[in-house]
Design a protein around this motif. Structure first.
Motif, PDB file in Angstrom:
ATOM      1  N   UNK A  77      -2.826   2.341  -4.028  1.00 41.88           N
ATOM      2  CA  UNK A  77      -2.861   3.627  -3.761  1.00 41.88           C
ATOM      3  C   UNK A  77      -3.955   4.039  -3.064  1.00 41.88           C
ATOM      4  N   UNK A  78      -3.726   4.538  -1.757  1.00 40.36           N
ATOM      5  CA  UNK A  78      -4.671   5.040  -0.969  1.00 40.36           C
ATOM      6  C   UNK A  78      -4.511   6.764  -1.062  1.00 40.36           C
ATOM      7  N   UNK A  85       4.672   2.874   1.836  1.00 36.47           N
ATOM      8  CA  UNK A  85       4.958   4.386   1.641  1.00 36.47           C
ATOM      9  C   UNK A  85       3.740   5.129   2.175  1.00 36.47           C
ATOM     10  N   UNK A  86       3.986   6.216   3.072  1.00 35.06           N
ATOM     11  CA  UNK A  86       2.976   6.996   3.373  1.00 35.06           C
ATOM     12  C   UNK A  86       3.585   8.685   3.347  1.00 35.06           C
ATOM     13  N   UNK A  87       3.143   9.372   2.398  1.00 32.13           N
ATOM     14  CA  UNK A  87       3.289  10.580   2.372  1.00 32.13           C
ATOM     15  C   UNK A  87       2.267  11.641   2.463  1.00 32.13           C
ATOM     16  N   UNK A  88       2.991  12.857   3.069  1.00 35.53           N
ATOM     17  CA  UNK A  88       2.034  13.740   3.655  1.00 35.53           C
ATOM     18  C   UNK A  88       2.433  14.976   2.855  1.00 35.53           C
ATOM     19  N   UNK A  91       0.746  -1.277  -0.046  1.00 34.37           N
ATOM     20  CA  UNK A  91       0.106   0.025  -0.056  1.00 34.37           C
ATOM     21  C   UNK A  91       0.869   1.401  -0.098  1.00 34.37           C
ATOM     22  N   UNK A  92       0.342   2.261  -0.827  1.00 33.92           N
ATOM     23  CA  UNK A  92       1.198   3.654  -0.668  1.00 33.92           C
ATOM     24  C   UNK A  92      -0.079   4.549  -0.500  1.00 33.92           C
ATOM     25  N   UNK A  93       0.152   5.351   0.543  1.00 35.52           N
ATOM     26  CA  UNK A  93      -0.727   6.339   1.200  1.00 35.52           C
ATOM     27  C   UNK A  93      -0.297   7.704   0.598  1.00 35.52           C
ATOM     28  N   UNK A 142       5.833   9.137  13.238  1.00 38.39           N
ATOM     29  CA  UNK A 142       4.537   8.280  13.116  1.00 38.39           C
ATOM     30  C   UNK A 142       4.874   7.490  11.659  1.00 38.39           C
ATOM     31  N   UNK A 143       5.604   7.899  10.924  1.00 38.59           N
ATOM     32  CA  UNK A 143       5.837   7.206   9.616  1.00 38.59           C
ATOM     33  C   UNK A 143       5.469   7.814   8.596  1.00 38.59           C
ATOM     34  N   UNK A 144       4.869   8.920   8.294  1.00 38.74           N
ATOM     35  CA  UNK A 144       4.906   9.805   7.104  1.00 38.74           C
ATOM     36  C   UNK A 144       6.095  10.350   6.658  1.00 38.74           C
ATOM     37  N   UNK A 145       6.558  10.229   5.445  1.00 38.02           N
ATOM     38  CA  UNK A 145       7.313  10.976   4.724  1.00 38.02           C
ATOM     39  C   UNK A 145       6.863  12.442   4.449  1.00 38.02           C
ATOM     40  N   UNK A 146       7.618  13.512   4.554  1.00 34.61           N
ATOM     41  CA  UNK A 146       6.903  14.869   4.413  1.00 34.61           C
ATOM     42  C   UNK A 146       7.526  15.390   2.815  1.00 34.61           C
ATOM     43  N   UNK A 147       6.365  15.802   2.064  1.00 32.84           N
ATOM     44  CA  UNK A 147       6.932  16.582   1.067  1.00 32.84           C
ATOM     45  C   UNK A 147       6.259  18.013   1.064  1.00 32.84           C
TER      46      UNK A 147
END
Length: 173
Positions: free
Chosen positions: A108-109, A41-44, A4-6, A64-69
């Motif tokens: 993809x979510x 992958x979890x990206x904010x 899963x990719x968020x 908590x696990x998010x990558x930030x862009x």
């Protein structure tokens, strides 16, 4: 197990919570996404300012696990109305990452209600990817609901799972 990719659209997420009248716990939301498989992958995606409170929130998201862009927030002045608005549109970054990471995930979510993502979701589906959208009524474009059908998840339906709780264990207002 599905990979899963968020992809979380921070500005849209902020306004969605205002509409809901309650806060979504980003950690609980990420845990909810893990119910569908292994989150690889979890990206904010969000605009960034020099605000210390915002920096602490971004640090928490990373913890908590998010990558930030991020990209700087721009102030846009409208001379006809005399008002200024702040923007940091991240749609292009989200779509580019969806396709740059395409070989890393099965699903993809997208956490956004922005109808600008309709074509990207259609293309992901045509490439064999499962797509889900998490948003809420009044904040989600009908195009996204049409593009995802049964895979559209309304935050109201998962409120008990994702709502931020206060320190006393009560629901946040």
């Amino acid at each position: 197990m599905k990979k899963i990719a968020v992809f979380l659209d921070g500005a849209n997420f902020f306004y969605t919570q205002k509409k809901l009248g309650w806060d979504v716990d980003t950690e609980r939301l990420l845990d909810y996404c893990k119910d569908f498989g292994q989150v690889v992958e979890a990206t904010y995606y969000t605009g960034a300012t020099s605000d210390a409170k915002q920096k602490r929130y971004h640090d928490f998201l990373a913890y908590i696990g998010y990558s930030l862009v991020t990209k700087p927030v721009k102030t846009i002045f409208d001379p006809t109305s005399g008002f200024s608005t702040q923007k940091a549109n991240m749609d292009i970054e989200i779509v580019l990452d969806m396709f740059n990471m395409i070989d890393r995930y099965d699903m993809a979510i997208l956490i956004s209600g922005d109808g600008d993502f309709e074509r990207a979701l259609q293309l992901l589906k045509s490439r064999g990817k499962e797509v889900k959208v998490i948003s809420t009524r009044g904040c989600v474009a009908s195009e996204l609901v049409h593009a995802t059908g049964i895979n559209y998840i309304d935050l109201l339906a998962i409120r008990e799972t994702v709502e931020r709780k206060t320190d006393e264990g009560e629901k946040a207002a």
